[in-house]
Write a protein that holds these residues in place. Structure first.
Motif, PDB file in Angstrom:
ATOM      1  N   ASN A 135     -12.230 -15.953  -0.271  1.00 13.59           N
ATOM      2  CA  ASN A 135     -12.106 -14.513  -0.096  1.00 13.59           C
ATOM      3  C   ASN A 135     -13.470 -13.919   0.263  1.00 13.59           C
ATOM      4  OD1 ASN A 135     -12.266 -11.637  -1.812  1.00 13.59           O
ATOM      5  ND2 ASN A 135     -10.485 -11.885  -0.490  1.00 13.59           N
ATOM      6  N   ILE A 136     -13.556 -13.287   1.431  1.00 10.95           N
ATOM      7  CA  ILE A 136     -14.825 -12.761   1.923  1.00 10.95           C
ATOM      8  C   ILE A 136     -15.298 -11.562   1.109  1.00 10.95           C
ATOM      9  CG2 ILE A 136     -15.956 -11.701   3.916  1.00 10.95           C
ATOM     10  CD1 ILE A 136     -15.493 -14.715   4.195  1.00 10.95           C
ATOM     11  N   GLU A 137     -14.378 -10.717   0.659  1.00 14.77           N
ATOM     12  CA  GLU A 137     -14.768  -9.526  -0.100  1.00 14.77           C
ATOM     13  C   GLU A 137     -15.512  -9.898  -1.386  1.00 14.77           C
ATOM     14  OE1 GLU A 137     -10.749  -8.185  -0.012  1.00 14.77           O
ATOM     15  OE2 GLU A 137     -11.278  -6.376   1.100  1.00 14.77           O
ATOM     16  N   TRP A 138     -15.189 -11.071  -1.957  1.00 10.08           N
ATOM     17  CA  TRP A 138     -15.899 -11.550  -3.145  1.00 10.08           C
ATOM     18  C   TRP A 138     -17.382 -11.741  -2.841  1.00 10.08           C
ATOM     19  CZ3 TRP A 138     -18.713 -15.892  -4.517  1.00 10.08           C
ATOM     20  CH2 TRP A 138     -18.818 -16.198  -5.879  1.00 10.08           C
TER      21      TRP A 138
ATOM     22  N   GLN B  93     -20.746  -9.866  -4.479  1.00 12.25           N
ATOM     23  CA  GLN B  93     -21.893 -10.570  -5.056  1.00 12.25           C
ATOM     24  C   GLN B  93     -23.219 -10.076  -4.471  1.00 12.25           C
ATOM     25  OE1 GLN B  93     -21.545 -12.921  -7.582  1.00 12.25           O
ATOM     26  NE2 GLN B  93     -19.387 -12.333  -7.510  1.00 12.25           N
ATOM     27  N   GLY B  94     -23.129  -9.304  -3.382  1.00 12.97           N
ATOM     28  CA  GLY B  94     -24.346  -8.822  -2.728  1.00 12.97           C
ATOM     29  C   GLY B  94     -24.925  -9.806  -1.726  1.00 12.97           C
ATOM     30  N   TRP B  95     -24.168 -10.827  -1.352  1.00 15.26           N
ATOM     31  CA  TRP B  95     -24.665 -11.856  -0.441  1.00 15.26           C
ATOM     32  C   TRP B  95     -24.229 -11.638   1.005  1.00 15.26           C
ATOM     33  CZ3 TRP B  95     -22.399 -16.146  -4.086  1.00 15.26           C
ATOM     34  CH2 TRP B  95     -23.079 -16.095  -5.308  1.00 15.26           C
ATOM     35  N   LEU B  96     -23.324 -10.699   1.224  1.00 18.32           N
ATOM     36  CA  LEU B  96     -22.814 -10.438   2.556  1.00 18.32           C
ATOM     37  C   LEU B  96     -22.598  -8.943   2.698  1.00 18.32           C
ATOM     38  CD1 LEU B  96     -21.688 -11.667   5.249  1.00 18.32           C
ATOM     39  CD2 LEU B  96     -19.431 -11.635   4.156  1.00 18.32           C
ATOM     40  N   GLN B  97     -23.027  -8.390   3.823  1.00 16.87           N
ATOM     41  CA  GLN B  97     -22.867  -6.965   4.070  1.00 16.87           C
ATOM     42  C   GLN B  97     -21.882  -6.766   5.214  1.00 16.87           C
ATOM     43  OE1 GLN B  97     -26.562  -4.926   4.516  1.00 16.87           O
ATOM     44  NE2 GLN B  97     -25.649  -2.894   4.547  1.00 16.87           N
ATOM     45  N   LEU B  98     -20.916  -5.874   5.000  1.00 18.15           N
ATOM     46  CA  LEU B  98     -19.959  -5.526   6.035  1.00 18.15           C
ATOM     47  C   LEU B  98     -20.261  -4.123   6.544  1.00 18.15           C
ATOM     48  CD1 LEU B  98     -16.590  -6.829   4.508  1.00 18.15           C
ATOM     49  CD2 LEU B  98     -18.035  -7.943   6.218  1.00 18.15           C
TER      50      LEU B  98
ATOM     51  N   LEU C 124     -19.344 -17.015   6.407  1.00 20.37           N
ATOM     52  CA  LEU C 124     -19.844 -17.844   5.311  1.00 20.37           C
ATOM     53  C   LEU C 124     -21.291 -18.253   5.555  1.00 20.37           C
ATOM     54  CD1 LEU C 124     -16.637 -19.998   4.734  1.00 20.37           C
ATOM     55  CD2 LEU C 124     -17.653 -18.402   3.105  1.00 20.37           C
ATOM     56  N   ASN C 125     -21.640 -18.521   6.805  1.00 12.20           N
ATOM     57  CA  ASN C 125     -23.036 -18.839   7.128  1.00 12.20           C
ATOM     58  C   ASN C 125     -23.936 -17.637   6.863  1.00 12.20           C
ATOM     59  OD1 ASN C 125     -22.561 -21.499   7.930  1.00 12.20           O
ATOM     60  ND2 ASN C 125     -22.143 -20.924  10.054  1.00 12.20           N
ATOM     61  N   ARG C 126     -23.451 -16.446   7.238  1.00 11.16           N
ATOM     62  CA  ARG C 126     -24.218 -15.233   6.949  1.00 11.16           C
ATOM     63  C   ARG C 126     -24.360 -15.024   5.451  1.00 11.16           C
ATOM     64  NH1 ARG C 126     -21.309 -10.556  10.137  1.00 11.16           N
ATOM     65  NH2 ARG C 126     -22.315  -9.372   8.451  1.00 11.16           N
ATOM     66  N   ALA C 127     -23.297 -15.325   4.716  1.00 13.32           N
ATOM     67  CA  ALA C 127     -23.348 -15.165   3.260  1.00 13.32           C
ATOM     68  C   ALA C 127     -24.359 -16.123   2.643  1.00 13.32           C
ATOM     69  CB  ALA C 127     -21.969 -15.395   2.664  1.00 13.32           C
ATOM     70  N   PHE C 128     -24.481 -17.321   3.207  1.00 15.03           N
ATOM     71  CA  PHE C 128     -25.462 -18.272   2.673  1.00 15.03           C
ATOM     72  C   PHE C 128     -26.882 -17.744   2.883  1.00 15.03           C
ATOM     73  CE2 PHE C 128     -27.860 -22.434   3.219  1.00 15.03           C
ATOM     74  CZ  PHE C 128     -28.017 -22.619   1.851  1.00 15.03           C
ATOM     75  N   SER C 129     -27.131 -17.156   4.053  1.00 18.53           N
ATOM     76  CA  SER C 129     -28.448 -16.554   4.283  1.00 18.53           C
ATOM     77  C   SER C 129     -28.698 -15.438   3.275  1.00 18.53           C
ATOM     78  CB  SER C 129     -28.525 -16.000   5.711  1.00 18.53           C
ATOM     79  OG  SER C 129     -28.394 -17.042   6.662  1.00 18.53           O
ATOM     80  N   GLY C 130     -27.654 -14.630   3.023  1.00 17.23           N
ATOM     81  CA  GLY C 130     -27.780 -13.574   2.031  1.00 17.23           C
ATOM     82  C   GLY C 130     -27.994 -14.121   0.632  1.00 17.23           C
ATOM     83  N   PHE C 131     -27.338 -15.215   0.326  1.00 19.79           N
ATOM     84  CA  PHE C 131     -27.508 -15.862  -0.980  1.00 19.79           C
ATOM     85  C   PHE C 131     -28.956 -16.308  -1.164  1.00 19.79           C
ATOM     86  CE2 PHE C 131     -27.679 -19.848  -3.394  1.00 19.79           C
ATOM     87  CZ  PHE C 131     -27.067 -19.480  -4.574  1.00 19.79           C
ATOM     88  N   LEU C 132     -29.503 -16.954  -0.148  1.00 25.78           N
ATOM     89  CA  LEU C 132     -30.886 -17.432  -0.248  1.00 25.78           C
ATOM     90  C   LEU C 132     -31.856 -16.268  -0.440  1.00 25.78           C
ATOM     91  CD1 LEU C 132     -30.906 -20.181   2.541  1.00 25.78           C
ATOM     92  CD2 LEU C 132     -30.796 -20.513   0.066  1.00 25.78           C
ATOM     93  N   ALA C 133     -31.539 -15.120   0.173  1.00 19.61           N
ATOM     94  CA  ALA C 133     -32.448 -13.976   0.103  1.00 19.61           C
ATOM     95  C   ALA C 133     -32.220 -13.098  -1.129  1.00 19.61           C
ATOM     96  CB  ALA C 133     -32.296 -13.131   1.366  1.00 19.61           C
ATOM     97  N   GLN C 134     -30.952 -12.998  -1.597  1.00 16.91           N
ATOM     98  CA  GLN C 134     -30.605 -11.991  -2.591  1.00 16.91           C
ATOM     99  C   GLN C 134     -30.183 -12.538  -3.962  1.00 16.91           C
ATOM    100  OE1 GLN C 134     -30.999  -8.798  -1.931  1.00 16.91           O
ATOM    101  NE2 GLN C 134     -31.442  -9.046   0.245  1.00 16.91           N
TER     102      GLN C 134
ATOM    103  N   PHE D 124     -16.117 -21.829  -2.888  1.00 17.03           N
ATOM    104  CA  PHE D 124     -14.702 -22.139  -3.098  1.00 17.03           C
ATOM    105  C   PHE D 124     -14.440 -22.490  -4.561  1.00 17.03           C
ATOM    106  CE2 PHE D 124     -11.297 -25.113  -3.790  1.00 17.03           C
ATOM    107  CZ  PHE D 124     -10.234 -24.508  -3.149  1.00 17.03           C
ATOM    108  N   PHE D 125     -15.224 -23.392  -5.130  1.00 17.11           N
ATOM    109  CA  PHE D 125     -14.997 -23.823  -6.508  1.00 17.11           C
ATOM    110  C   PHE D 125     -15.194 -22.662  -7.475  1.00 17.11           C
ATOM    111  CE2 PHE D 125     -14.704 -27.979  -4.823  1.00 17.11           C
ATOM    112  CZ  PHE D 125     -14.268 -28.843  -5.824  1.00 17.11           C
ATOM    113  N   ARG D 126     -16.185 -21.817  -7.235  1.00 21.34           N
ATOM    114  CA  ARG D 126     -16.382 -20.667  -8.130  1.00 21.34           C
ATOM    115  C   ARG D 126     -15.192 -19.723  -8.090  1.00 21.34           C
ATOM    116  NH1 ARG D 126     -21.994 -17.422  -8.794  1.00 21.34           N
ATOM    117  NH2 ARG D 126     -20.486 -15.990  -9.740  1.00 21.34           N
ATOM    118  N   GLN D 127     -14.719 -19.434  -6.864  1.00 20.14           N
ATOM    119  CA  GLN D 127     -13.583 -18.523  -6.754  1.00 20.14           C
ATOM    120  C   GLN D 127     -12.336 -19.118  -7.389  1.00 20.14           C
ATOM    121  OE1 GLN D 127     -12.816 -16.851  -2.885  1.00 20.14           O
ATOM    122  NE2 GLN D 127     -14.870 -16.037  -2.649  1.00 20.14           N
ATOM    123  N   TRP D 128     -12.096 -20.402  -7.146  1.00 18.52           N
ATOM    124  CA  TRP D 128     -10.895 -21.009  -7.714  1.00 18.52           C
ATOM    125  C   TRP D 128     -10.962 -21.045  -9.235  1.00 18.52           C
ATOM    126  CZ3 TRP D 128      -6.123 -22.003  -6.245  1.00 18.52           C
ATOM    127  CH2 TRP D 128      -5.325 -22.757  -7.126  1.00 18.52           C
ATOM    128  N   LEU D 129     -12.110 -21.441  -9.782  1.00 20.15           N
ATOM    129  CA  LEU D 129     -12.216 -21.554 -11.239  1.00 20.15           C
ATOM    130  C   LEU D 129     -12.144 -20.181 -11.911  1.00 20.15           C
ATOM    131  CD1 LEU D 129     -14.851 -24.433 -11.487  1.00 20.15           C
ATOM    132  CD2 LEU D 129     -12.387 -24.556 -11.922  1.00 20.15           C
TER     133      LEU D 129
END
Length: 492
Positions: A76-79, A83-88, A107-117, A191-196
């Motif tokens: 889910n992208i909205e998740w 988290q503050g890792w992706l901006q729409l 998801l690639n953009r979110a990873f960049s956001g994760f590394l930064a934020q 994926f694992f975080r969202q599923w769990l």
């Protein structure tokens, strides 16, 4: 193997992709939580999905790129935004367009956001995930990165050194593709975080998650590329035989699935380590597991790889007892269901019963022979799981509409509900039966016809796409379902 299936319960079969929502397929966002609320309100305590693993281009969850990895399309992208890792975009319309865009790019953009934020706790969590799941994640992430480099062609068509996993070549490509590999690992972490998180919510609502394990894996998968000794391959890594089933109810020429067969001799020598790792991953994700094509653990249909159909196959024995003993020793008593459909022999039944595994009963199969038909409710035992139909069957309404008058009269005589629509009478028969677990596909709950079926075995197009909408589920339908659950004491 476990007492979790000893209670009288009801479940619904619905894959995640069939949930409503704005995207092309259902995902692990708010609609999944909404669905759990519906299950709770109706008194249903089991949610069965199809395999969660990442499929090939045809979308089949039974032909996947890994026995372990989750399907990124379910994220889910909205998740990620929360988290503050992706901006729409601020504009809601533009945001919705972005959400429907290429998910891998987001998801690639979110990873960049994760590394930064991301804060230190989340970064530590990601690192811990990579270490804990490294036994499959390291090879899978490299496999996907290489598939992307080589335009999704099968690993047996890669350059020889990479196909054969030459140590020096693998070290070099890991170094060169490190950013892509890390992004793929991040996707699995998400994926694992969202599923769990979803699983934890389901548990709070008294809902158990039932997962499906395909007995075989795809040839074009990280599993075969990295574990060639586990499978019956020649020296060049090509399949000698492929899996399938002989001619049956679904196909006059059988089904040629095309999966590689296991080298059971090698697996026994290694204590079934590959299988134990696979089961361990799935037990993290699910409360109950169904082994698809369980009869393949006693003997499986082996087809010469050069045959176009499944007709000229042979039954090849498998050490199911040794495998199940290894699972029990290594993982303890776990709740397993045996998908024991198809050509079932006394040996298969003996294997199932020795480990006290519930088998499956399909009402759509119950009325085409005499009173000894094992799918008739009067022949059930408590230790079984009854379905009106499965993801491979027509919807029950669609099936009923294809019956002739004589067949309809026979079924009505058996069920004793002549004033009730036949598809509703079959649902009630499943819930009323002695079987401990009764599972109804969502299409049957919604009383939908054949155009809403999930899969037609033996075909490769038009499958796995069905979705429902909340407006199909009127409040009175939920109330009626809850009444039946209560009436037949299936609150679990």
């Amino acid at each position: 193997m476990s007492d979790i299936l000893d209670k009288r319960r009801a479940g619904i079969l619905l894959h995640i992709t069939s949930l409503p929502g704005a995207g092309d397929k259902g995902d692990l966002g708010r609609e999944a939580y909404h669905f759990i609320n519906f299950l709770h309100d109706a008194g249903i305590t089991v949610w069965q999905t199809l395999p969660l693993t990442a499929p090939h281009a045809d979308g089949s969850p039974y032909q996947c790129l890994s026995a372990h990895a989750g399907n990124p399309a379910l994220i889910n992208i909205e998740w990620l935004v929360s988290q503050g890792w992706l901006q729409l975009p601020d504009n809601n319309e533009e945001a919705q367009i972005t959400l429907k865009a290429n998910k891998s790019g987001l998801l690639n953009r979110a990873f960049s956001g994760f590394l930064a934020q991301a804060d230190e706790q989340d970064k530590d969590s990601f690192e811990h995930f990579c270490l804990a799941q490294g036994f499959w994640l390291n090879d899978f992430s490299l496999f996907i990165a290489l598939r992307n480099v080589f335009n999704q062609v099968c690993w047996n068509q890669w350059p020889e050194l990479l196909k054969e996993r030459d140590a020096k070549a693998i070290r070099e490509v890991r170094r060169r593709l490190k950013p892509e590999i890390q992004s793929i690992k991040f996707t699995q972490y998400v994926f694992f975080r969202q599923w769990l998180e979803l699983k934890a919510y389901a548990l709070q609502q008294g809902v158990l998650l039932l997962g499906d394990i395909p007995i075989f894996v795809s040839y074009d998968s990280a599993d075969v590329w990295t574990n060639r000794d586990v499978f019956k391959l020649d020296e060049a890594g090509e399949m000698l035989v492929v899996a399938g089933v002989p001619p049956d109810y679904f196909s006059e020429t059988g089904q040629r699935w095309g999966n590689p067969h296991y080298d059971w001799t090698y697996l026994e020598k290694t204590g079934f380590a590959w299988w134990l790792e696979r089961m361990r991953t799935q037990l993290e994700l699910f409360d109950i597991l169904r082994i698809d094509h369980f009869r393949g653990l006693e003997a499986a249909w082996e087809i010469p790889a050069n045959e176009d159909t499944a007709i000229n196959g042979v039954w090849a024995k498998a050490p199911g007892k040794a495998l199940l003993n290894a699972i029990k020793t290594g993982l303890g008593s776990i709740p397993l269901i045996a998908e024991d459909l198809g050509v079932i022999t006394h040996e298969v039944e003996q294997l199932r019963d020795e480990f006290n595994l519930p088998g499956m009963k399909i009402l759509q199969f119950a009325f085409d022979s005499g009173p000894d038909n094992p799918y008739l409710p009067n022949n059930y035992t408590k230790n079984s799981v009854v379905y009106t139909g499965t993801h491979d069957n027509d919807t029950t309404l669609g099936w009923c509409e294809k019956l002739n008058e004589g067949q309809r009269h026979y079924i009505y005589d058996y069920l004793g509900h002549p004033s009730m629509p036949l598809h509703c009478a079959l649902i009630q028969a499943a819930l009323a039966s002695i079987a401990n677990l009764a599972i109804i596909p969502m299409q049957d709950i919604l009383e939908l016809g054949s155009e809403h079926r999930m899969n037609t075995p033996g075909t490769t197009e038009g499958n796995w796409n069905w979705r429902f909408q909340w407006q199909q589920l009127a409040p009175e339908r939920t109330a009626k379902l809850a009444q039946l659950i209560q009436l037949f004491n299936r609150n679990g």
